[in-house]
Design a protein around this motif. Structure first.
Motif, PDB file in Angstrom:
ATOM      1  N   TYR A  27       0.827  -1.216   0.000  1.00 28.56           N
ATOM      2  CA  TYR A  27       0.000   0.000   0.000  1.00 28.56           C
ATOM      3  C   TYR A  27       0.856   1.259   0.000  1.00 28.56           C
ATOM      4  CZ  TYR A  27      -2.815   3.872   1.543  1.00 28.56           C
ATOM      5  OH  TYR A  27      -3.411   5.102   1.628  1.00 28.56           O
ATOM      6  N   THR A  28       0.473   2.169  -0.882  1.00 29.96           N
ATOM      7  CA  THR A  28       0.914   3.558  -0.819  1.00 29.96           C
ATOM      8  C   THR A  28      -0.277   4.393  -1.263  1.00 29.96           C
ATOM      9  OG1 THR A  28       1.701   3.716  -3.102  1.00 29.96           O
ATOM     10  CG2 THR A  28       3.317   3.003  -1.449  1.00 29.96           C
ATOM     11  N   GLN A  29      -0.375   5.581  -0.754  1.00 29.51           N
ATOM     12  CA  GLN A  29      -1.481   6.454  -1.138  1.00 29.51           C
ATOM     13  C   GLN A  29      -1.461   6.709  -2.636  1.00 29.51           C
ATOM     14  OE1 GLN A  29      -1.716  10.077   1.101  1.00 29.51           O
ATOM     15  NE2 GLN A  29      -3.713  10.605   0.284  1.00 29.51           N
ATOM     16  N   ALA A  33      -4.317   5.650  -5.616  1.00 28.62           N
ATOM     17  CA  ALA A  33      -5.056   6.811  -6.120  1.00 28.62           C
ATOM     18  C   ALA A  33      -5.830   6.503  -7.394  1.00 28.62           C
ATOM     19  CB  ALA A  33      -4.103   7.985  -6.344  1.00 28.62           C
TER      20      ALA A  33
END
Length: 76
Positions: A27-29, A33
Motif C-alpha cells: 500500500y501507498t497512497q 489513487a
C-alpha cells in the motif's frame, strides 16, 4: 434485472483493473489513487444511469455491472 450500459461496464472494468493493480503491491497512497478515482467514476456513473429510468434500483444496476465484469460466464 437491471441492464447496465456498455459504458457502465467499461467503467466497472477499469475500476476492477485499477484495484488489481493497486492491491498487487504494498500500500501507498499514490499507488491506490488510480483505483480510488476509477471507483468514484464508476459510482457516479451508476447513480447517473440509475436516475435516468424511473424505479431503476441503483444497487441492482451496480450489481449487474459487477456481475458482467467479474462473472461473465454467468451473466444473463
Amino acid at each position: 434485472m437491471a441492464n447496465p450500459s456498455d459504458e457502465l461496464i467499461k467503467l466497472c472494468r477499469a475500476a476492477v483493473a485499477a484495484e488489481r493493480t493497486a492491491t498487487s503491491e504494498p500500500y501507498t497512497q499514490e499507488g491506490w489513487a488510480a483505483w480510488m478515482e476509477a471507483a468514484e467514476t464508476f459510482q457516479r456513473a451508476v447513480v447517473d444511469e440509475a436516475a435516468q429510468e424511473p424505479k431503476q434500483s441503483r444497487l441492482e444496476l451496480e450489481q449487474a455491472a459487477k456481475k458482467a465484469v467479474l462473472h461473465p460466464e454467468s451473466a444473463e
